[in-house]
Design an enzyme around this catalytic site. Structure first.
Site, PDB file in Angstrom:
ATOM      1  N   GLU A 178      58.241  71.199  20.623  1.00 13.61           N
ATOM      2  CA  GLU A 178      58.953  70.988  19.361  1.00 13.61           C
ATOM      3  C   GLU A 178      59.056  72.345  18.656  1.00 13.61           C
ATOM      4  O   GLU A 178      58.028  72.964  18.368  1.00 13.61           O
ATOM      5  CB  GLU A 178      58.207  69.974  18.483  1.00 13.61           C
ATOM      6  CG  GLU A 178      58.254  68.548  19.034  1.00 13.61           C
ATOM      7  CD  GLU A 178      57.506  67.539  18.164  1.00 13.61           C
ATOM      8  OE1 GLU A 178      57.983  66.401  18.036  1.00 13.61           O
ATOM      9  OE2 GLU A 178      56.441  67.875  17.616  1.00 13.61           O
TER      10      GLU A 178
ATOM     11  N   HIS B 194      55.357  73.715  18.925  1.00 17.25           N
ATOM     12  CA  HIS B 194      54.378  72.658  19.194  1.00 17.25           C
ATOM     13  C   HIS B 194      54.433  72.219  20.647  1.00 17.25           C
ATOM     14  O   HIS B 194      55.333  71.496  21.049  1.00 17.25           O
ATOM     15  CB  HIS B 194      54.636  71.471  18.246  1.00 17.25           C
ATOM     16  CG  HIS B 194      53.628  70.372  18.361  1.00 17.25           C
ATOM     17  ND1 HIS B 194      53.931  69.055  18.136  1.00 17.25           N
ATOM     18  CD2 HIS B 194      52.311  70.400  18.684  1.00 17.25           C
ATOM     19  CE1 HIS B 194      52.843  68.321  18.314  1.00 17.25           C
ATOM     20  NE2 HIS B 194      51.853  69.113  18.648  1.00 17.25           N
TER      21      HIS B 194
ATOM     22  N   SER C  16      49.799  70.663  15.160  1.00 18.84           N
ATOM     23  CA  SER C  16      50.455  69.382  15.415  1.00 18.84           C
ATOM     24  C   SER C  16      50.595  68.565  14.150  1.00 18.84           C
ATOM     25  O   SER C  16      51.261  67.532  14.163  1.00 18.84           O
ATOM     26  CB  SER C  16      49.701  68.597  16.488  1.00 18.84           C
ATOM     27  OG  SER C  16      48.340  68.563  16.205  1.00 18.84           O
TER      28      SER C  16
ATOM     29  N   ASN D 215      54.846  62.751  16.897  1.00 18.33           N
ATOM     30  CA  ASN D 215      53.701  62.108  16.252  1.00 18.33           C
ATOM     31  C   ASN D 215      54.110  61.163  15.133  1.00 18.33           C
ATOM     32  O   ASN D 215      53.313  60.360  14.672  1.00 18.33           O
ATOM     33  CB  ASN D 215      52.700  63.153  15.744  1.00 18.33           C
ATOM     34  CG  ASN D 215      51.800  63.623  16.879  1.00 18.33           C
ATOM     35  OD1 ASN D 215      51.579  62.894  17.844  1.00 18.33           O
ATOM     36  ND2 ASN D 215      51.304  64.839  16.782  1.00 18.33           N
TER      37      ASN D 215
END
Ligand code: NAI
Length: 506
Positions: free
Chosen positions: A156, A144, A123, A194
């Site tokens: 992702e 991800h 991540s 993120n």
């Protein structure tokens, strides 16, 4: 581009929370799955756990018993890396450490076939760095998943510098075939979610630090006006402050200390104190038995209002006028600059200036600013702030009007862009910069935020609904108020505003 054939054997390395979830997803999609972990018995134990999860689905009637046994039969624990030699796709979900992951990928190059795809569930690590030095970096890619992988739709698909474009397309199609909602993204710090989510936490932390309102009020505003599932304090208490703070620090460092990502001292203090959130029994809130949960502040009932004057168009807040009308308020409309007059009060949607500053600059007495809502027709609560010179009588008239429309009103300190507008403007700004830098498409940025962190609306679509010029103006005013580069608007917002187009425009 076609998805991987169902006959392709999938190997998952690391049988922790993520590895087990990913193995379950692949097996449910019809692949034979090998699970490997260096911890003795961990893979077999994870398969027992998956079996239990599937059993619960059968009990709830969401999975046929025959399907359960078929999935179970496709899951196998491997006792060595050498056992993964026939895999066509390896997904690693081991410890988040660059050197350890690189070492594993090097070993896999010697174990696996030349055509085997090497994917990482990292991540925060760079896919480009993970692939560097391998014989075939073009077959390394990020995949991800979000926690818990069987439930969260987003994946992702992360391309490093060397990743073959056709591989990204094939894994995108594969994630789709596995029932997921994939997005393409380049390997940049935080990928999409993120990175773009950072202001959601950061702006609430900052508002708390500045005493704009308390945690319970800020959380309630993000939920009941912003339409977010949870406010930032209840959410970070759930995620764990150690985890959330570490992600912020890693993104902050990866962007060379860009102040947009600056970690919060109040969150650091919670981490230092061991107040990690729900898991430690205490974070911003107290989770011990019998602890009272603080309630959001709310203005007491003000005298009811019978009529108001709306001057000009209110833009995104226009449904508020209809809501007032429906509530029986006599609404008179006339030309103007987008204000609501009620008695001595003047209500306006925040443009990012302090209420006192706007009242002085625009020569408005009795100014009360209100916040952004996801949907003014349905919002349960709205934040307001008052200019210093606004009289108590005018404030009560403004509150009375909003309460008449059925809104709970939270009066907060005079703060630039209040709570929801400020949060959404900063989310959109981060999304705009990610778009400007080619990290992902506008559609994928919005999809990632809705499917990955349950936002009620993609930040770019939301900015388009508010108006890129309004969002730009809000950010400029925020930047002027703080004098900090943290609030600098993305060039893309400025460019699209100049062009008169939207962030979603091709
Ligand atoms: P975890 O700590 O629950 O599991 C990691 C597992 O990998 C452990 O069972 C460990 O024994 C095993 N392991 C460690 N080194 C190994 C090696 N060299 N070979 C084989 N097995 C090894 O960790 P978690 O939470 O499942 O995370 C795994 C990966 O997924 C990390 O890269 C993390 O950043 C990423 N990730 C985690 C998310 C989360 O919410 N926990 C979300 C998305 C990605």
């Amino acid at each position: 581009m076609a998805a991987l054939d169902k006959n392709t054997q999938v190997a998952v390395i690391g049988a922790g929370a993520m590895g087990a979830g990913i193995a379950q997803v692949a097996a449910q999609a019809g692949h034979s799955v090998l699970l490997f972990d260096t911890r003795d018995g961990a893979a077999a134990q994870a398969i027992v756990g998956i079996d239990r999860q599937l059993g619960r689905l059968v009990e709830k009637g969401r999975l046929a018993a025959s399907e359960h046994s078929a999935i179970r039969a496709r899951l196998h624990a491997a006792d060595s890396l050498a056992g993964l030699a026939d895999a066509g796709l390896v997904i690693e979900a081991i410890v988040e450490n660059l050197e350890v992951k690189r070492g594993l990928l090097r070993e896999l190059e010697s174990v696996c076939t030349a055509s085997c795809i090497l994917a990482s569930n990292t991540s925060s690590l760079s896919i480009t760095s993970l692939a560097a030095g391998l014989q075939h970096p073009e077959r390394v890619i990020g995949l991800h998943f979000f926690n818990p992988a069987p439930l969260m739709a987003l994946v992702e698909v992360v391309s490093g510098l060397a990743t073959a474009p056709a591989l990204a397309d094939a894994l995108y199609a594969t994630a789709r075939a596995w029932g997921k909602q994939p997005v393409h993204t380049r390997s940049t710090p935080g990928f999409i979610v993120n990175r773009v989510a950072r202001p959601f936490y950061a702006e609430s932390l900052r508002l708390l630090q500045e005493g704009a309102a308390d945690c319970a009020t800020l959380d309630a505003l993000l939920r009941e006006a912003g339409g977010f599932r949870m406010g930032a304090f209840e959410l970070t208490d759930l995620i764990g402050h150690d985890v959330n703070y570490a992600v912020t620090c890693s993104v902050f460092e990866a962007y060379y200390g860009d102040m947009r990502f600056q970690p919060s001292l109040i969150q650091k203090e919670l981490v230092d104190a061991g107040h990690l959130g729900r898991k430690s029994g205490r974070g911003f809130y107290d989770y011990s038995d019998g602890a009272l949960r603080p309630t959001a502040s709310q203005a007491p009932a003000a005298p009811s209002i019978e009529g108001c004057v709306v001057e000009g168009e209110l833009g995104i807040a226009e449904p508020l006028v209809e809501r007032l009308h429906q509530a029986g308020v006599v609404v008179t409309r006339r030309a103007g600059t987008g204000l609501i007059r009620v008695g001595d009060a003047v209500l306006a949607l925040s443009d990012g200036r302090l209420a006192s500053q706007r009242a002085r600059q625009d020569g408005i007495s009795g100014l009360v600013l209100f916040d952004l809502a996801l949907d003014y027709a349905k919002a349960e609560r709205l934040a307001i702030s008052r200019a210093a010179r606004t009289s108590e009588a005018a404030l009560q008239q403004a509150i009375g009007l909003l309460q008449r429309a059925g809104l709970k009103v939270s009066l907060i300190e005079d703060t630039p862009a209040l709570v929801v507008l400020r949060t959404v403007a900063m989310l959109a700004n981060e999304g705009a910069d990610a778009l400007l830098h080619g990290v992902a498409s506008a559609a994928d940025i919005d999809l990632a935020m809705c499917a990955g962190v349950n936002y009620p609306r993609g930040p770019l679509a939301w900015a388009d609904a508010i108006g890129p010029a309004q969002v730009l103006g809000t950010l400029e005013n925020l930047q002027a108020a703080y004098g900090e580069t943290r609030y600098r608007p993305s060039l893309l917002l400025r460019r699209r505003t100049e062009q008169g187009s939207t962030l979603h425009a091709a």
